[in-house]
Enzyme design. Structure first.
Site, short mmCIF file in Angstrom:
data_model
loop_
_atom_site.label_atom_id
_atom_site.label_comp_id
_atom_site.label_asym_id
_atom_site.label_seq_id
_atom_site.Cartn_x
_atom_site.Cartn_y
_atom_site.Cartn_z
N SER A 24 0.71 -1.22 0.01
CA SER A 24 -0.05 0.11 -0.13
C SER A 24 0.91 1.55 -0.08
CB SER A 24 -0.96 0.07 1.31
OG SER A 24 -1.55 1.30 1.22
N TYR A 40 -0.15 0.23 10.60
CA TYR A 40 -0.73 -0.25 9.27
C TYR A 40 0.63 -0.03 8.24
CZ TYR A 40 -3.18 -0.70 4.75
OH TYR A 40 -3.40 -0.87 3.53
#
Length: 319
Positions: A157, A183
């Site tokens: 990501s 994350y």
């Protein structure tokens, strides 16, 4: 290679005219969103897809479209996999190895994002444990099934830009927990894992790449409030280069396009050990903020080797 695809390309665009009838492909996270679309697009071109999911009942319902669209001998087989439990990961890998059927592509698609602080069944911070360590053990345990010409695609990501991995405190035991820092660490780990897996396996013809699918409004964001999501989008827009287009959601078929492009369309030497976005290899971009490009720390070979060693230490297994 000349690449005619970009941010708006869909899975069907990327796979137009591609015959996957001889391919067997593993896709994790086939109970929703990108995993379902990835499996659908591949099976529609004849691939035999093995779809892994924690909740098989949910996955069975979600993948009706995969079975409906399957063509040219393509199809779908479901296997149980809970990436937040290494016992489940090892059991899944053992079943696949015992079956002995090779994989041409492994797409490590499943993951969680920006969830409250928690722990996996083995005591690892939830995002690092699920997104990285679960796939680390699964992929390495089935690596013998990946024959020359096979490819690993790790779903990373742009969120990797939030944080590098912290090898001294991977479980936030001494660091204040922040959802997006956690994350970011896990997504950086996904990229570094691809870098080191590629280095270790490329001599036998097995390659690995990491991909950023783009911003897609799927179940992945279920832990975020509308306010938090808007704050994130505002931050993305504020960090873009001057004159760049503002944030736009991708559709799910657009989001899954880079996974299938890196897995079966791009050449191995083009994507091996690299980070891809919008169906092309991303440039290194160390400026602040969520913007196109990959931070150099996510491609650092020494960092990748160190993460591999730390991951082996954490899971108690050497590969």
């Amino acid at each position: 290679m000349t690449n005619a695809f970009g941010a708006y390309s869909t899975t069907d665009d990327v796979l137009a005219g591609v015959d996957l009838s001889a391919k067997r492909i593993l896709v994790t996270g086939v109970s929703a969103g990108l995993g379902v679309e990835t499996a659908r697009a591949l099976a529609a071109r004849g691939a035999r897809v093995v779809g892994a999911a924690r909740d098989l009942d949910k996955a069975t319902r979600a993948t009706d479209i995969v079975r409906r669209d399957a063509a040219n001998g393509g199809g779908l087989e479901l296997v149980e996999l809970d990436l937040a439990s290494l016992a489940s990961v090892r059991a899944c890998a053992d079943r696949l190895v015992a079956a002995g059927e090779p994989f041409d592509v492994v797409i490590a698609n499943a993951g969680v994002m920006a969830c409250p602080k928690g722990a996996t069944a083995d005591g690892f911070e939830t995002q690092f444990g699920t997104n990285h360590l679960g796939h680390f053990v699964l992929v390495n345990r089935i690596a013998s099934l990946m024959t020359p010409g096979a490819r690993l695609v790790n779903l990373a990501s742009a969120g990797h830009r939030f944080a590098d991995v912290d090898l001294d405190d991977p479980n936030f035991e001494r660091t204040p927990y922040e959802e997006f820092v956690a994350y970011g660490r896990s997504k950086t780990a996904n990229v570094l894992f691809a870098v080191e897996f590629d280095r270790r396996h490329k001599e036998r013809g097995v390659r690995a790449a990491a991909v950023h699918p783009g911003g897609i409004n799927t179940e992945l964001g279920r832990h975020m409030t509308e306010e938090a999501m808007q704050e994130l989008i505002d931050g993305i827009n504020a960090s873009q280069p001057e004159g760049a287009q503002g944030f736009e959601w991708k559709t799910i078929p657009q989001g899954a396009a880079t996974s299938v492009w890196a897995g079966v369309v791009a050449t191995a030497d083009e994507v091996g050990g690299r980070y891809c976005e919008d169906c092309h290899v991303a440039a290194i971009e160390d400026s602040e903020g969520l913007r196109p490009g990959v931070r150099s720390y996510a491609l650092d070979p020494a960092r990748a080797r160190a993460l591999w060693a730390k991951s082996e230490e954490l899971v108690g297994e050497r590969f």
